[in-house]
Every structure is written in structure tokens, then in C-alpha cells.
Design a protein around this motif. Structure first.
Motif, PDB file in Angstrom:
ATOM      1  N   GLY A  38      77.889  41.809  38.339  1.00 18.46           N
ATOM      2  CA  GLY A  38      76.238  42.535  37.479  1.00 18.46           C
ATOM      3  C   GLY A  38      75.340  41.149  37.198  1.00 18.46           C
ATOM      4  N   SER A  42      73.636  44.116  32.409  1.00 15.68           N
ATOM      5  CA  SER A  42      74.369  44.796  32.948  1.00 15.68           C
ATOM      6  C   SER A  42      75.408  46.249  33.345  1.00 15.68           C
ATOM      7  CB  SER A  42      74.622  44.416  34.881  1.00 15.68           C
ATOM      8  OG  SER A  42      76.345  43.629  34.045  1.00 15.68           O
ATOM      9  N   ASN A 204      74.492  47.912  37.033  1.00 17.74           N
ATOM     10  CA  ASN A 204      72.889  47.885  36.342  1.00 17.74           C
ATOM     11  C   ASN A 204      72.870  48.728  35.570  1.00 17.74           C
ATOM     12  OD1 ASN A 204      71.036  46.199  36.876  1.00 17.74           O
ATOM     13  ND2 ASN A 204      70.069  46.721  38.249  1.00 17.74           N
ATOM     14  N   ALA A 226      69.265  43.574  42.589  1.00 21.33           N
ATOM     15  CA  ALA A 226      69.183  43.767  40.412  1.00 21.33           C
ATOM     16  C   ALA A 226      69.667  41.928  40.613  1.00 21.33           C
ATOM     17  CB  ALA A 226      70.977  44.289  40.464  1.00 21.33           C
TER      18      ALA A 226
END
Length: 231
Positions: A38, A42, A204, A226
Motif C-alpha cells: 500500500g 495506507s 489504502n 491507489a
């Protein structure tokens, strides 16, 4: 049937009314490499801090154990020997009779780790005086000295050179094969972990947005957004 080493159930935590994790669920199987990916912010580090007990989640459950922290003013060798401390038998009556023999067994195990992690040149140095990449190898060695069933590795490539990253990635795959351990890998470098992981979970804003094989997760529209933005 696959053996579950780690179970995370409905894990949630907020700070000052801001959600950091919003109900995360996953399981990690025996000898599996599971990567949590992430972008920055995140929730990856918050997740591992909840798993290791640094944070107490608002709700949810984590089933397993274990955390590692180095002693900077001790040598590399002594740090690794401390990792073997949990393996010493606890009967004080027999301690005096067998301590030398048992210490030699544990030292042999530590010497194997020093060889495996290429730490010969640093064995007598204080950890605080070692290069950053070497310190990360010592952290790994301390964990392996305990013969764990599961390793939690938080951003192992952060701050490393390209050469050190490739070497670390190779070692992680070696560890799974040599020590038969499951690995939970927290990382934001999608390219690197895609080569290592059996499965990946993408976070995320504290939510799980994808789970599956590295190829499936990389193709997921939510993951692409993301990392790269909506455009």
C-alpha cells in the motif's frame, strides 16, 4: 489441510477520530510469504504495530506472538546469542552442570546464522557502529535465532541501495526454504514484493482493497488508482 500461523480478525483502530484501520481480516499459512502492500499512509505500519502489540486495537483479534528489538551497544555476536536465550532450558539445578555444553550448541547455531547472513566482518562490532543494511541483517538474524514459525518483516528494503535490496530479497526466499518459516512482509515497493510473495493484500486508507496472487493484485483497478492516482 493448510496450517494457519497467523489470524487477524476484524482489526480496527482510530487515532483522534481518524480511522487508521477499518476492520482488517486475513490469515497466513505455514511457510507462506504474504505481502501487505500500500502507499504511504495506507495503514501498513499501524497494522504491524497492532499485530506485534505496540498498539492495542479498538476491536478485533490477533492470534500469534513475538517481537524483536536490537541492543545497539552490544556486538552483533552478542545480539544473536541473546536470540538463542529463549532456547536455554530453565532448570536451575542442572544449569551449572550443562551450561557450557549447551552454550556451545547455541553458539554453533549462531555461527551458522553469521555465515548465512554474511556477518563475519561485523561479528565483534557494536550494532550502533554497523552500516544500516548490516543492522537490518542483524535484526533478521536475531529473529531467526529464536527458530520462529513466523517472521514479521516491516519494510525490509527501506533505506537500502539497489544491490542491498536484491540481496535482501534473495535472503527472504532463502529463509523460507532453509528455516521453513512463514513470512508476513510489509512493504510499499510493489515491484520487489511481487517477485517474493505467494499472496498479496493491498491496503489504502486503512481498508483492504485487494487480495490474491501478485498478478491479480497488481491488475486490480483500486490498487492501480491507489499507487498512480485516478488518471
Amino acid at each position: 489441510m493448510a496450517v494457519k500461523l497467523l489470524s487477524v480478525n476484524s482489526l480496527a483502530i482510530s487515532f483522534g477520530g481518524i480511522r487508521a484501520l477499518g476492520g482488517i481480516d486475513f490469515e497466513l499459512e505455514d511457510q507462506e510469504i504474504l505481502a501487505i502492500i500500500g502507499p504511504n499512509g495506507s495503514g501498513k505500519t499501524t497494522l504491524i504495530n497492532c499485530i506485534t502489540g505496540i498498539y492495542s486495537p479498538d476491536r478485533g483479534q490477533v492470534i500469534f506472538e513475538q517481537n524483536i528489538r536490537l541492543f545497539n551497544n552490544m556486538t552483533v555476536l552478542d545480539n544473536l546469542m541473546l536470540g538463542r536465550h529463549v532456547k536455554f532450558r530453565k532448570n536451575p539445578f542442572h544449569a551449572v552442570l550443562r551450561i557450557r555444553k549447551e552454550e556451545l550448541v547455541h553458539r554453533e547455531r549462531v555461527e551458522e546464522l553469521i555465515d548465512f547472513l554474511d556477518l563475519h566482518a561485523y561479528r565483534k562490532m557494536r550494532v550502533v557502529d554497523c552500516p544500516y543494511g548490516v543492522q537490518k541483517s542483524v535484526e533478521l538474524g536475531r529473529a531467526l535465532a529464536m527458530e520462529p514459525g513466523l517472521l514479521l518483516i516491516d519494510e525490509p528494503f527501506a533505506g537500502l541501495t539497489s544491490e542491498e535490496k536484491e540481496e535482501t530479497a534473495y535472503r527472504i526466499t532463502e529463509i523460507r526454504g532453509k528455516y521453513k518459516t512463514g513470512i508476513l512482509l510489509i512493504e510499499h515497493d510493489l515491484r520487489l514484493v511481487s517477485k517474493l510473495a505467494d499472496r498479496m493484500i493491498a491496503l489504502n486508507y486503512g481498508l483492504k482493497i485487494a487480495e490474491g496472487s501478485p498478478q491479480e493484485v497488481q491488475r486490480n483497478p483500486g490498487v492501480i488508482s491507489a499507487y498512480l492516482g485516478n488518471e
